[in-house]
Structure formats: C-alpha cells, structure tokens
Scaffold this active site. Structure first.
Site, PDB file in Angstrom:
ATOM      1  N   GLU A 136       0.822  -1.215   0.000  1.00 36.61           N
ATOM      2  CA  GLU A 136       0.000   0.000   0.000  1.00 36.61           C
ATOM      3  C   GLU A 136       0.851   1.256   0.000  1.00 36.61           C
ATOM      4  O   GLU A 136       0.530   2.236  -0.674  1.00 36.61           O
ATOM      5  CB  GLU A 136      -0.955   0.004   1.198  1.00 36.61           C
TER       6      GLU A 136
ATOM      7  N   PHE B 206      -6.394  -1.261   5.163  1.00 28.55           N
ATOM      8  CA  PHE B 206      -5.008  -1.457   4.724  1.00 28.55           C
ATOM      9  C   PHE B 206      -4.337  -0.159   4.304  1.00 28.55           C
ATOM     10  O   PHE B 206      -3.230  -0.162   3.767  1.00 28.55           O
ATOM     11  CB  PHE B 206      -4.945  -2.469   3.571  1.00 28.55           C
ATOM     12  N   ILE B 207      -5.008   0.948   4.511  1.00 25.15           N
ATOM     13  CA  ILE B 207      -4.409   2.241   4.178  1.00 25.15           C
ATOM     14  C   ILE B 207      -3.308   2.591   5.192  1.00 25.15           C
ATOM     15  O   ILE B 207      -2.441   3.415   4.916  1.00 25.15           O
ATOM     16  CB  ILE B 207      -5.491   3.359   4.132  1.00 25.15           C
TER      17      ILE B 207
ATOM     18  N   PRO C 108      -0.461   1.297   6.220  1.00 24.03           N
ATOM     19  CA  PRO C 108       0.946   1.379   5.791  1.00 24.03           C
ATOM     20  C   PRO C 108       1.236   2.606   4.924  1.00 24.03           C
ATOM     21  O   PRO C 108       2.391   3.023   4.818  1.00 24.03           O
ATOM     22  CB  PRO C 108       1.142   0.092   4.977  1.00 24.03           C
TER      23      PRO C 108
ATOM     24  N   HIS D  83     -11.233  -5.670   8.417  1.00 27.33           N
ATOM     25  CA  HIS D  83     -11.953  -5.447   7.162  1.00 27.33           C
ATOM     26  C   HIS D  83     -13.222  -4.646   7.441  1.00 27.33           C
ATOM     27  O   HIS D  83     -14.228  -4.823   6.779  1.00 27.33           O
ATOM     28  CB  HIS D  83     -12.337  -6.768   6.497  1.00 27.33           C
TER      29      HIS D  83
END
Lengths: 356, 348
Positions: B81, B107-108, B110, B148
């Site tokens: 990412e 997952f943003i 990183p 998630h």
C-alpha cells in the site's frame, strides 16, 4: 604545462571531452564551495535549521547526475536527491542562489521559506525534493517514471539513498514496484558508512548493498564512489539500461561521510584512523590530481574554475542574505488549490460575546 | 497522451452500462460508472491497486476495466500500500490523475506516512498539486472482523491538504467520485461496503455527465424539531429512526448528510442548527476522537446561542470491530441508539 594533443571536443576518457571533464570539476568545486560558504552563514546565525555537508561525497553525487540528460523545460531526466546531493542539484541546473535562499528560509526561495535544507522541487529542471521520511522518495520516483514510461517518454529517474534508507519498508516497496513495473530508474546507494551515528553493520547483514539487487531481480553494480570517472561510467551504463527499457539498476557507490550527520554532530563515534584514511581519499582532490596528471586540464584552467566558483558563490550568498523572509500570512497559502485556510477568528478580532 | 495503450476489447463492461440503458444502479455500480466515465473522458486517469486488473477488484468494482482500458491503465500492484500510493504520488507529479484502490481501507495504514507527510504537503511545499484519489471499502456490519471493517476518516481528518468524501447513495457516490477525480487535491474516498449492493438503495441516475461538488452537505430529510448530522451508512439508520420518531413521537427530524467530511460544510450545519436548535451527531466510527467532537465544537463556536439542548452523539463504542454478530452489533451504533438519543434531546 601539458601540451594539447587533441581537439577540445574529442573524447578523452569514458566518452567525456576535455570541456566535460572540466565541467564535472566545476560542479565538484561549486558544491564544495557553496557548502563551505553556507557553513559561515550557519555560524553567523543565518541558517535556522540543520546544515548537512556532503563533504567527501561530492564525487559520486556529481558523477552520477552527470550521466543524466538535464533540461530546463520539464522534458529532461529527473532526480530525487538527498541532503548530500548539492552537487547533483547543481548539475541539473539548480543554482547556488536557490540553495542559499532555501537554507536561509527566504521568501524568494524555491519553497518560499516553507521547507528546510534541500527540500525543494522544480519539475522544469527535473528535481523532486525529498521529505524527511526518505524511503517515500523511492516510491515517488518509481511512480513518476512509471508515468513517463506509460506515455512513451524516454526519460530516466535517478535517486540517491543512504545506507539507512535501504532499511525502511517504504524503500523496499518502492524499489520492488519499480522492478516489477520495469520503471526507468537508477537507484544510487550512497554507502557512506553512517546513518547519523549508526554504522552500516547495524543497518544490514548484507555484505554489500549491491547484493540486494539480486532479491529485486534488477541489475546491480558496485563502484568506488570517490573515483569520479569510474562512477560516471557505471552511472552511464545504468542510465543507458533504463533508457533502453531494461528497468532499474541498483548502483552502490562506496564513499565516506567526512563530517557528522549535520553541523551539530561532532561525529565522535567515528574511529579517528578510519576518518583519516577516508580524508586521504577526498574525491575532489583525487579528481583534480587525475585531471592534471592526464593533462585533461591545466593548473591555470582549474584556477579559473575556482575563480568562477568563488565569484558565483559569493554573489549568491550576499544576495540571499539581503533577501527578506516570507510574510507571516503566507504560511497557510496553498494548502489546497481551491479551499482557503484562514486563521481562527480570535486571531483577527477580539471575541464579541454578543455575536455568539 | 495519445500513446497510452488501449485494452483488447472496445466492449464496455455490462455493469457500467446500466445508466445508459435507463436501469437503476447499485451504490457499487454507480462508483464503477463514475470511474469508468472519468477514465474514458481523461487519458491521465488510471487505476492502481491489488487485484484490480484481471480479477476486477475484491468487490469486482473494476471488473472488465483492464480489458477495455488495457493493463497499463489498470495496474495490478505488488501487495504494498505504501509503495503504490507513493507511486501514485509520483505519477500525479508528472501530470497523471491516479486512482488508488485500497482493497479494504483498513489497509491504508501502511500508506499513512506517504499520504500525510508527502501527498498532503506537496502543494504547500511548492512541489505541485496532487490530483489523486485513494478509494476503497470501509465500515462494519458485514461480520468481517477488526481488519476489514474500520472507518478511516479520523486518521486523516486532521491533516491539512487532504479532502475526505464519504457518500451514502448511488447518485452522490457517482457524482462525488467524478468530482474527486477532477479535483486537483488529494481525496480519500470512503465507500461503505454495506451500501455496495443494497438492493433498496438502487437509483436511476441521470444520463448526462454530472458531478456532486466536494465540501457540500445535503439535506436528506427536512424537519424542524431536531437535526441529525451524519454520513455514510448512518444516513440510512438515521432515516429509519426519523420515520419512527415521526410516527410514534410526532417529531420532524432533519437529517444532514455531510457527504464530504473535509472540508466540512460548516455553513450547512450551522443553518440547520439555527432552524432546529437541537443536534444529534451520528457516526459509525469510534467515539473518542470521532468527527462528532469537531462538529460539536464548530457548533459551539458558531451557533451556541441557538442551542436549546446539549449536543449529543451516537457512535461506535471505543472498541475494535468484533466478528461475532452479537458482538459486532453491540459495538456498532444501531437505530435504537439513535431513537434513544433523539427522544432525550426532544424532551430536553
């Protein structure tokens, strides 16, 4: 005095002409003189943040950048320099005046006083300035060159990374992306033995940085970064590969940081004998001797270079010192292209309870 | 620009042709259409993300895009990412308009470094504008566990230079994704996955090209007794509560759908407060450091004298999002919570 046996435009070594060899020397001398002048300005209190010298690393910085195609209209090659790439910035067309104005936080400086040291960007001349979390720059340059490749432009991007930067996750993600996408990128590892006070042995277990190229499936080369000609040749090969569509090269340039991380760092953690040995391999001095020994330049020519450099540096320094700081209200201009950021109303007028 | 590669087929994917055929679209299809239209309109727009190309994205939002636009414009990236968001920044420097897909917005994280330190500061550093969009699914309720299901707005809300968009319906989603792509500033675009395929939210959208401007709230329901300031999935829970409050309590609840969180439409919030004098802020995100705190203080600064009651908030509990239905429903704000808070306010 050596006799001239060749025309001034013939290639003498590594495809370089007498004029080009002396031009490389000019950039080396300019980088060193600008930094020395800045040190004086620093001691006089004109520099508000840190001051980072590239002493001992000017050779690889200038030699690598010299393998690129600089332009001033935004169509040339790109660089992502580090704090120790004053020389590379000058090769791309950056000027001592911009350099001083930036360090002195002047309003007319390239980042209008917003950012420190060499953190400035100029797309016309292909300079993408860094931010302090340096690993990011590997990702950004990969993407910039991806865009060039998508548009069929034959431009090449070069990034300088310290040995510390190679330990970051961002750097790994960036170079892996560049490798997978075959971005036209040259990744120069400035292996100068130190990341602030941390020695290379605490940064990586790899015997040499170039070994990492294998892991990314890209070309790798290792060169004595204090040998200007050898470094230029290696950089040239890497640039040619990138331009030919063969993807990135990891180029390890072995060098030595002759000063502390910044001016505030007395580098007392550096073994004295190691430093002494490194000082004996000053890349500028080695190149000067080689120019003279091979009769690629005369003493008079090199003296003229130093005269020109001294004039340019002094003029720029004086101009920058005379320049004003930015107006305070300028601080929050340009945070968005279309949203105005205003100071809170309590800054503008006395609160009126009746208004609430 | 003309040199940019094309795909192997000139047939548009079926799920972006529904509006063309006059059919109603889901929230997800609306975003697909908006994205597809902007890619057709502007060759500088391209997509990067994990599994977005051949597979068409985890939610199939970009299904068929790579056949149509080519692999060069719908790039399957390594799982990185930070790497591909940074690459998008580099491409934006060169005049491209990248759209980054986070497979799940969780997952943003990183990429937080490059977004806040690099992308958000670029224009201000005089390093040029950053016309890029980072979009992806957010939100809970789908029994997907703690990684998630998050809402990410408040990780970025206090970073000057960013814009944050969080639509609640197909019309806005399409108009906002198009506006975000055309915007010269970096935009974080949150899509509640619970809205993606909700059949009752389907809308017939205009045939003609339209955008919904960033930074403008929408009155989702008119009312005079109480204002609910909300966005995303919570617009629908608030509408549900408002219908009950009208029927059972005779209350006329106004619902302000923020649509954009940054910049925040302060004028719309203040105007509604001046009309109803009672405010409830509802968000699915966790409580502490949630956007309700900022909104409440803005009201305090701009409309304190208009208030007849304290400002209340309904939010998730300060907890990671759990997997078991009993646990997740307990943590996330429910319609019943909105009813309780609204009734308290109305009686105050």
């Amino acid at each position: 005095m050596a006799k001239r046996t060749v025309a001034p435009d013939s290639e003498l070594v590594a495809g370089l002409t007498r004029r080009q060899l002396q031009e490389i020397y000019y950039y080396l001398a300019l980088a060193r003189a600008a930094e020395e002048r800045l040190e004086i300005l620093f001691r006089q209190g004109h520099v508000h943040g840190g001051l980072y010298r590239s002493l001992g690393q000017e050779g690889e910085s200038v030699a690598c950048a010299y393998a690129l195609r600089p332009r001033t209209d935004g169509t040339g090659d790109l660089i992502a320099p580090l704090i120790r790439n004053t020389g590379a910035i000058f090769v791309m067309g950056g000027t001592p005046l911009e350099y001083f104005r930036q360090y002195l936080a002047r309003g007319a400086g390239p980042s209008r006083g917003r950012e420190t040291n060499i953190h400035f960007t100029d797309f016309a001349r292909g300079i993408i300035g860094p931010v302090s979390p340096l690993g990011t720059m590997m990702e950004v340059l990969a993407g910039a060159m991806l865009a060039c490749r998508m548009r069929g432009e034959d431009r090449v991007g070069m990034i300088w990374c310290g040995d510390g930067q190679t330990s970051t996750g961002a750097w790994h993600e960036g170079i892996n992306f560049a490798a997978v996408q075959r971005c036209p990128v040259v990744v120069v590892i400035e292996a100068n033995r130190w990341a602030f006070s941390t020695p290379t042995a605490l940064q990586t277990r790899a015997k040499q940085f170039v070994d990492k190229a294998v892991g990314y499936g890209i070309a790798g080369e290792r060169v004595d970064g204090n040998d200007v000609i050898a470094t230029y040749e290696a950089a040239r090969r890497a640039v040619d590969r990138a331009r030919a569509g063969e993807g990135p090269t990891l180029l390890e340039a072995e060098t030595y940081r002759l000063r502390g991380h910044a001016q505030h760092d007395a580098q007392d953690y550096v073994p004295a004998d190691e430093l002494e040995q490194a000082q004996a391999r000053d890349p500028v001095e080695l190149f000067r001797k080689r120019l003279l020994a091979a009769a690629w330049a005369t003493s008079a020519e090199l003296a003229a270079v130093h005269g020109r450099v001294a004039r340019e540096v002094e003029q720029a320094a004086q101009q920058a010192v005379a320049d004003p700081y930015p107006e305070a209200e300028e601080a929050c201009a340009g945070i968005y292209t279309d949203v105005e950021i205003r100071p809170p109303w309590t800054r503008l007028e006395a609160p009126d309870p009746a208004r609430a | 620009m003309a040199t940019i590669a094309q795909g192997t087929t000139r047939t548009k994917p079926d799920h972006v042709r529904k509006t063309e055929r006059g059919e109603a679209v889901t929230f997800l299809e609306a975003i697909s259409e908006g994205l597809f239209e902007e890619m057709e309109r502007d060759p500088r727009v391209f997509i990067l993300g994990e599994d977005v190309g051949v597979y068409g994205g985890a939610f199939k939002l970009t299904r068929g895009f790579s056949d149509y636009f080519g692999r060069e414009r719908v790039i399957d990236t390594p799982i990185s990412e930070a790497g591909f968001t940074g690459a998008a920044a580099g491409a934006a420097h060169m005049g491209m308009r990248p759209v980054v897909e986070m497979q799940f917005m969780d997952f943003i994280a990183p990429a937080y470094d490059v977004i806040t330190n690099y992308i958000a500061t670029s224009l201000w550093r005089d390093a040029g504008p950053m016309p890029l969009v980072i979009r992806g699914p957010v939100g809970g309720g789908s029994r997907s566990g703690a990684f998630h299901a998050q809402n990410v707005e408040m990780a970025f809300f206090h970073t000057p230079g960013l814009k944050i968009v969080y639509p609640s319906n197909p019309y806005d989603a399409k108009g906002l994704i198009k506006a975000a792509i055309r915007d010269d500033n970096p935009v974080i675009f949150e899509e509640h996955k619970g809205l993606y395929r909700a059949p009752h939210l389907r809308q017939v959208l205009p045939h003609e090209d339209y955008i919904v401007p960033l930074g403008q709230a929408r009155t989702a329901r008119e009312g005079k007794d109480l204002t609910i300031v909300t966005y995303g999935m919570m617009v629908h829970k608030s509408l549900e509560a408002a219908a009950t409050l009208e029927k059972e309590d005779g209350l006329a609840v106004e619902i302000l759908d923020l649509r954009s969180l940054l910049p925040l439409d302060e004028d719309a919030i203040v105007a509604s407060v001046q009309k109803t004098s009672r405010v409830l802020i509802v968000h699915e995100d966790t409580r502490t450091g949630g956007i309700a705190g900022e909104i409440a203080l803005r009201i305090n600064e701009k409309a304190f004298a208009w208030l007849d009651a304290p400002i209340l908030r309904v939010t998730a509990i300060d907890s990671p999002i759990p997997y078991a239905p009993t646990l997740e429903d307990y943590v996330l704000p429910q319609t019943a919570d909105i009813l309780t808070a609204a009734r308290y306010l109305a009686r105050y």
